[in-house]
Design a protein around this motif. Structure first.
Motif, PDB file in Angstrom:
ATOM      1  N   LYS A 114     -32.492   3.477   8.404  1.00  0.00           N
ATOM      2  CA  LYS A 114     -33.544   2.461   8.329  1.00  0.00           C
ATOM      3  C   LYS A 114     -34.963   2.996   8.440  1.00  0.00           C
ATOM      4  O   LYS A 114     -35.921   2.250   8.239  1.00  0.00           O
ATOM      5  CB  LYS A 114     -33.313   1.398   9.410  1.00  0.00           C
ATOM      6  N   ARG A 115     -35.126   4.297   8.759  1.00  0.00           N
ATOM      7  CA  ARG A 115     -36.479   4.837   8.899  1.00  0.00           C
ATOM      8  C   ARG A 115     -36.448   6.357   8.800  1.00  0.00           C
ATOM      9  O   ARG A 115     -35.398   6.980   8.965  1.00  0.00           O
ATOM     10  CB  ARG A 115     -37.091   4.409  10.231  1.00  0.00           C
ATOM     11  N   ASP A 116     -37.608   6.940   8.527  1.00  0.00           N
ATOM     12  CA  ASP A 116     -37.681   8.399   8.427  1.00  0.00           C
ATOM     13  C   ASP A 116     -38.965   8.930   9.065  1.00  0.00           C
ATOM     14  O   ASP A 116     -39.519   9.933   8.638  1.00  0.00           O
ATOM     15  CB  ASP A 116     -37.605   8.849   6.970  1.00  0.00           C
ATOM     16  N   ASP A 117     -39.413   8.254  10.131  1.00  0.00           N
ATOM     17  CA  ASP A 117     -40.668   8.642  10.782  1.00  0.00           C
ATOM     18  C   ASP A 117     -40.447   9.536  11.995  1.00  0.00           C
ATOM     19  O   ASP A 117     -41.286   9.634  12.877  1.00  0.00           O
ATOM     20  CB  ASP A 117     -41.463   7.406  11.188  1.00  0.00           C
ATOM     21  N   TYR A 118     -39.316  10.225  12.048  1.00  0.00           N
ATOM     22  CA  TYR A 118     -39.020  11.148  13.150  1.00  0.00           C
ATOM     23  C   TYR A 118     -38.323  12.374  12.569  1.00  0.00           C
ATOM     24  O   TYR A 118     -37.781  12.335  11.458  1.00  0.00           O
ATOM     25  CB  TYR A 118     -38.142  10.482  14.202  1.00  0.00           C
ATOM     26  N   ALA A 119     -38.336  13.460  13.326  1.00  0.00           N
ATOM     27  CA  ALA A 119     -37.727  14.691  12.826  1.00  0.00           C
ATOM     28  C   ALA A 119     -37.220  15.544  13.973  1.00  0.00           C
ATOM     29  O   ALA A 119     -37.756  15.519  15.084  1.00  0.00           O
ATOM     30  CB  ALA A 119     -38.718  15.487  11.979  1.00  0.00           C
ATOM     31  N   MET A 120     -36.173  16.314  13.679  1.00  0.00           N
ATOM     32  CA  MET A 120     -35.595  17.256  14.626  1.00  0.00           C
ATOM     33  C   MET A 120     -36.444  18.517  14.675  1.00  0.00           C
ATOM     34  O   MET A 120     -36.837  19.053  13.639  1.00  0.00           O
ATOM     35  CB  MET A 120     -34.176  17.580  14.165  1.00  0.00           C
ATOM     36  N   ASP A 159     -45.716  11.709  13.157  1.00  0.00           N
ATOM     37  CA  ASP A 159     -47.174  11.723  13.312  1.00  0.00           C
ATOM     38  C   ASP A 159     -47.596  12.652  14.447  1.00  0.00           C
ATOM     39  O   ASP A 159     -48.652  13.301  14.376  1.00  0.00           O
ATOM     40  CB  ASP A 159     -47.733  10.314  13.508  1.00  0.00           C
ATOM     41  N   PHE A 160     -46.770  12.765  15.496  1.00  0.00           N
ATOM     42  CA  PHE A 160     -47.065  13.713  16.565  1.00  0.00           C
ATOM     43  C   PHE A 160     -46.929  15.145  16.054  1.00  0.00           C
ATOM     44  O   PHE A 160     -47.741  16.022  16.375  1.00  0.00           O
ATOM     45  CB  PHE A 160     -46.126  13.489  17.748  1.00  0.00           C
ATOM     46  N   ILE A 161     -45.910  15.389  15.249  1.00  0.00           N
ATOM     47  CA  ILE A 161     -45.700  16.717  14.663  1.00  0.00           C
ATOM     48  C   ILE A 161     -46.910  17.119  13.828  1.00  0.00           C
ATOM     49  O   ILE A 161     -47.401  18.258  13.919  1.00  0.00           O
ATOM     50  CB  ILE A 161     -44.432  16.732  13.797  1.00  0.00           C
ATOM     51  N   LYS A 162     -47.393  16.196  13.033  1.00  0.00           N
ATOM     52  CA  LYS A 162     -48.530  16.471  12.145  1.00  0.00           C
ATOM     53  C   LYS A 162     -49.799  16.776  12.928  1.00  0.00           C
ATOM     54  O   LYS A 162     -50.565  17.682  12.572  1.00  0.00           O
ATOM     55  CB  LYS A 162     -48.760  15.273  11.222  1.00  0.00           C
ATOM     56  N   LYS A 163     -50.016  16.047  14.021  1.00  0.00           N
ATOM     57  CA  LYS A 163     -51.259  16.194  14.783  1.00  0.00           C
ATOM     58  C   LYS A 163     -51.199  17.301  15.831  1.00  0.00           C
ATOM     59  O   LYS A 163     -52.235  17.795  16.265  1.00  0.00           O
ATOM     60  CB  LYS A 163     -51.593  14.866  15.467  1.00  0.00           C
ATOM     61  N   PRO A 208     -49.024  20.461  15.981  1.00  0.00           N
ATOM     62  CA  PRO A 208     -48.073  21.541  15.674  1.00  0.00           C
ATOM     63  C   PRO A 208     -48.106  22.679  16.693  1.00  0.00           C
ATOM     64  O   PRO A 208     -47.076  23.283  16.982  1.00  0.00           O
ATOM     65  CB  PRO A 208     -48.522  22.018  14.285  1.00  0.00           C
ATOM     66  N   GLU A 209     -49.283  22.970  17.246  1.00  0.00           N
ATOM     67  CA  GLU A 209     -49.383  24.054  18.229  1.00  0.00           C
ATOM     68  C   GLU A 209     -48.716  23.662  19.545  1.00  0.00           C
ATOM     69  O   GLU A 209     -48.145  24.510  20.241  1.00  0.00           O
ATOM     70  CB  GLU A 209     -50.846  24.424  18.461  1.00  0.00           C
ATOM     71  N   ALA A 210     -48.790  22.378  19.892  1.00  0.00           N
ATOM     72  CA  ALA A 210     -48.130  21.913  21.115  1.00  0.00           C
ATOM     73  C   ALA A 210     -46.623  22.084  21.002  1.00  0.00           C
ATOM     74  O   ALA A 210     -45.947  22.445  21.978  1.00  0.00           O
ATOM     75  CB  ALA A 210     -48.479  20.451  21.376  1.00  0.00           C
ATOM     76  N   LEU A 211     -46.078  21.855  19.809  1.00  0.00           N
ATOM     77  CA  LEU A 211     -44.638  22.019  19.606  1.00  0.00           C
ATOM     78  C   LEU A 211     -44.232  23.487  19.726  1.00  0.00           C
ATOM     79  O   LEU A 211     -43.173  23.803  20.274  1.00  0.00           O
ATOM     80  CB  LEU A 211     -44.234  21.464  18.243  1.00  0.00           C
ATOM     81  N   LYS A 212     -45.070  24.371  19.220  1.00  0.00           N
ATOM     82  CA  LYS A 212     -44.780  25.806  19.377  1.00  0.00           C
ATOM     83  C   LYS A 212     -44.797  26.185  20.857  1.00  0.00           C
ATOM     84  O   LYS A 212     -43.921  26.926  21.339  1.00  0.00           O
ATOM     85  CB  LYS A 212     -45.802  26.637  18.612  1.00  0.00           C
ATOM     86  N   SER A 213     -45.786  25.678  21.583  1.00  0.00           N
ATOM     87  CA  SER A 213     -45.867  25.968  23.018  1.00  0.00           C
ATOM     88  C   SER A 213     -44.656  25.409  23.747  1.00  0.00           C
ATOM     89  O   SER A 213     -44.112  26.041  24.659  1.00  0.00           O
ATOM     90  CB  SER A 213     -47.153  25.375  23.599  1.00  0.00           C
ATOM     91  N   PHE A 214     -44.232  24.215  23.337  1.00  0.00           N
ATOM     92  CA  PHE A 214     -43.063  23.592  23.950  1.00  0.00           C
ATOM     93  C   PHE A 214     -41.825  24.467  23.742  1.00  0.00           C
ATOM     94  O   PHE A 214     -41.050  24.714  24.678  1.00  0.00           O
ATOM     95  CB  PHE A 214     -42.840  22.202  23.356  1.00  0.00           C
ATOM     96  N   ALA A 225     -42.504   2.325  23.534  1.00  0.00           N
ATOM     97  CA  ALA A 225     -42.755   3.245  24.642  1.00  0.00           C
ATOM     98  C   ALA A 225     -43.643   4.381  24.148  1.00  0.00           C
ATOM     99  O   ALA A 225     -43.504   4.849  23.019  1.00  0.00           O
ATOM    100  CB  ALA A 225     -41.436   3.801  25.175  1.00  0.00           C
ATOM    101  N   GLU A 226     -44.553   4.812  24.990  1.00  0.00           N
ATOM    102  CA  GLU A 226     -45.478   5.874  24.590  1.00  0.00           C
ATOM    103  C   GLU A 226     -44.809   7.237  24.752  1.00  0.00           C
ATOM    104  O   GLU A 226     -45.170   8.050  25.592  1.00  0.00           O
ATOM    105  CB  GLU A 226     -46.760   5.775  25.412  1.00  0.00           C
ATOM    106  N   LEU A 227     -43.829   7.470  23.897  1.00  0.00           N
ATOM    107  CA  LEU A 227     -43.098   8.730  23.909  1.00  0.00           C
ATOM    108  C   LEU A 227     -43.407   9.513  22.643  1.00  0.00           C
ATOM    109  O   LEU A 227     -43.441   8.946  21.546  1.00  0.00           O
ATOM    110  CB  LEU A 227     -41.593   8.478  23.997  1.00  0.00           C
ATOM    111  N   ASP A 228     -43.623  10.802  22.794  1.00  0.00           N
ATOM    112  CA  ASP A 228     -43.897  11.676  21.656  1.00  0.00           C
ATOM    113  C   ASP A 228     -42.645  12.394  21.193  1.00  0.00           C
ATOM    114  O   ASP A 228     -42.517  12.750  20.016  1.00  0.00           O
ATOM    115  CB  ASP A 228     -44.943  12.731  22.035  1.00  0.00           C
TER     116      ASP A 228
END
Length: 338
Positions: A106-112, A230-234, A236-242, A88-91
């Motif tokens: 099983k994976r570490d490609d996501y973060a809180m 990968d969304f966090i890396k690309k 970061p300003e969007a996350l601050k705005s969020f 799914a195209e979810l960020d």
């Protein structure tokens, strides 16, 4: 030359209108060129993400230059699975601890990104009296509906353990959170362990045949904002705005409780009186604190002990938390010790 006040006044008004028009055009042109960040967001349809529903209704996302596309899910487990496993195209998604823990093996490609709410009394057990369930010990040998890999799965383990029982003493039936109330009402299971509003719906369907077990403070349920790394890396300003939008929602909830409850009940299409009755069980605030690690590690050990994963080592959850965005927006909310 005779002075004509009306002509002078007309000239001044014309000039003023021209200045306003030019200024307005310039302001609008500048505003329209501000890049809009898009976030595809999977959200559990429950009371837990009340901040999201408030931000959506009050236009906080747009105010922060965001285009947030919300997709609803029956549980955080389903949302996280859709983001990580189903293409799914979810960020970003909303999710509680247990799905977070199971995927960490099983994976570490996501973060809180942050905790948005916590509760000590959201998840409950409801049984059928006509199946002989009057006390917690009566669950032995019964069919208990849960959403495996969710908070309900973890809490039923804690609930049984406190009574000297184990998960092997019951038959767990894996169902979607939205399916649990009807499964109990139809007699497909003898009891369920789930969260609101599914507990409320189950009790409404069963009426006097419902036996609810409350266990306040057995567990601090946290609900997170989780994003792909990968969304966090690309972005970061969007996350601050969020998180700025979420901080506005947090402030609104704190100062406008009645209106906030109305927004949530209307968004979820559930009875407002019910929302009012359970609202005190939830603490809506952005934070990243040390309790997060304690809970995640306890759940990981529980999963290992009960052979719910083939892994034997608890992951390092420092690798699963992105602190920078919340530190930039609300530094006092971050109290993690590295």
């Amino acid at each position: 030359m005779k002075f004509k006040p009306k002509l002078v006044l007309a000239f001044i008004l014309t000039a003023l209108i021209a200045v306003i028009a030019v200024g307005g055009y310039y302001w609008f042109s500048r505003k329209s060129t501000v890049p809009v960040e898009k976030i595809n967001f999977g959200v559990e349809l429950s009371l837990l993400p009340a901040m999201v529903w408030v931000a959506e209704r009050n236009g906080y996302f747009q105010e922060e230059g965001l285009d947030v596309n919300i997709k609803g899910f029956d549980s955080g487990r389903s949302a996280l699975r859709a983001m990580l496993d189903e293409g799914a195209e979810l960020d970003m998604v909303t999710v509680a601890q247990t799905p977070f823990v199971f995927n960490s093996f099983k994976r570490d490609d996501y973060a809180m990104i942050a905790v948005m709410v916590f509760s000590n009394n959201d998840v409950k057990v409801v049984g059928r009296k006509d199946r002989g369930i009057e006390a917690p010990s009566d669950l032995r040998g019964k069919r208990v509906g849960v959403t495996k890999g969710s908070t309900g799965h973890y809490v039923i383990g804690l609930f049984l353990s406190k009574r000297g029982l184990t998960l092997s003493d019951v038959e767990l039936i894996d169902l979607k959170a939205t399916e649990l109330p009807e499964a109990l009402a139809d007699g497909k299971v003898d009891a369920i362990c789930t969260w609101e509003p599914h507990v409320w719906k189950a009790k409404k369907l069963l009426g006097r045949n419902a036996r609810e077990f409350l266990e306040p403070d057995i567990f601090r349920e946290d609900f997170y904002f989780v994003a792909k790394k990968d969304f966090i890396k690309k972005h970061p300003e969007a996350l601050k705005s969020f998180l700025k939008a979420m901080e506005k929602a947090e402030t609104f909830i704190g100062g406008n409780k009645e209106e906030a409850m109305t927004i949530v009940s209307e968004r979820l299409k559930i009875d407002r009186d019910f929302v009012v009755s359970v609202w005190p069980d939830f603490s809506y605030q952005l934070l990243l604190d040390q309790t997060i690690f304690v809970t995640l590690e306890l759940e990981a050990r529980w999963a290992i002990k009960n052979n719910l994963t083939h892994k034997k080592k608890v992951p390092n959850y420092l690798n699963f938390i992105y602190q920078d965005a919340l530190k930039a927006v609300k530094p006092e909310a971050v109290s993690i010790i590295r």
